[in-house]
Design an enzyme around this catalytic site. Structure first.
Site, PDB file in Angstrom:
ATOM      1  CG  MET A   1      -4.580  -1.363  -8.718  1.00  0.00           C
ATOM      2  SD  MET A   1      -5.344  -1.029  -7.557  1.00  0.00           S
ATOM      3  CE  MET A   1      -5.187  -2.211  -6.524  1.00  0.00           C
ATOM      4  N   PRO A   2      -2.091   0.019  -6.146  1.00  0.00           N
ATOM      5  CG  PRO A   2      -1.605  -0.883  -4.001  1.00  0.00           C
ATOM      6  CD  PRO A   2      -1.362  -1.263  -5.342  1.00  0.00           C
ATOM      7  CG  LEU A   3      -3.602   6.875  -6.049  1.00  0.00           C
ATOM      8  CD1 LEU A   3      -2.261   7.352  -6.868  1.00  0.00           C
ATOM      9  CD2 LEU A   3      -4.821   7.625  -6.439  1.00  0.00           C
ATOM     10  CE1 TYR A  40      -0.505   3.877 -12.308  1.00  0.00           C
ATOM     11  CE2 TYR A  40      -0.011   1.855 -11.141  1.00  0.00           C
ATOM     12  CZ  TYR A  40      -0.452   2.634 -12.460  1.00  0.00           C
ATOM     13  OH  TYR A  40      -0.692   1.863 -13.680  1.00  0.00           O
ATOM     14  CB  THR A  72      -6.928   4.737  -3.329  1.00  0.00           C
ATOM     15  OG1 THR A  72      -6.663   5.860  -2.617  1.00  0.00           O
ATOM     16  CG2 THR A  72      -8.021   4.309  -3.651  1.00  0.00           C
TER      17      THR A  72
END
Length: 129
Positions: A1-3, A40, A72
């Site tokens: 899920m980190p961007l 991502y 992020t």
């Protein structure tokens, strides 16, 4: 899920860019324990005059091969972040020819309520994730 947002000086080939993205994703999976398909990544390329990344008084020499990576993510431990950074520069050097002095990493931390992966829902809050 980190961007992951990569800011780079323009001029790398598609193959070089893909290798940077793949290597970084492998490090992320290994150090943050995210699922392999949890990917991502955004690449932003800039003319050399649009990236001024100086050394903060540390004597670090930069080249046009530099990259700035903004991660992020939900909260991660200090050890996870340090392991990510050290593993990343090691693998980028070995597999992509990017010197550790050319890699700048910054973390932006947010919480579950700060993510929507589509459909107008905050999937961490709704229980879908």
């Amino acid at each position: 899920m980190p961007l992951l947002c990569f800011d780079l000086v323009e001029g790398r080939s598609e193959r070089q860019l893909r290798k940077i993205l793949d290597v970084t994703h492998e490090v992320l999976v290994d150090t943050f324990n995210v699922p392999h398909r949890d990917r991502y990544q955004i690449v932003r390329e800039h003319p050399p005059s649009r990236m001024i990344i100086e050394d903060t008084g540390l004597g670090i020499k930069r080249t046009p091969n530099m990259l700035v990576l903004q991660v992020t993510t939900r909260p991660r431990s200090r050890v996870m972040k340090q392991t990510f950074c050290s593993s990343l520069v090691e693998r980028l050097a070995d597999q992509c020819g990017i010197s550790s002095s050319d890699v700048v990493v910054t973390f932006v931390t947010n919480t579950d309520e700060d993510w929507s992966f589509g459909l107008g829902r905050a999937q961490f809050l709704t229980g879908e994730l």
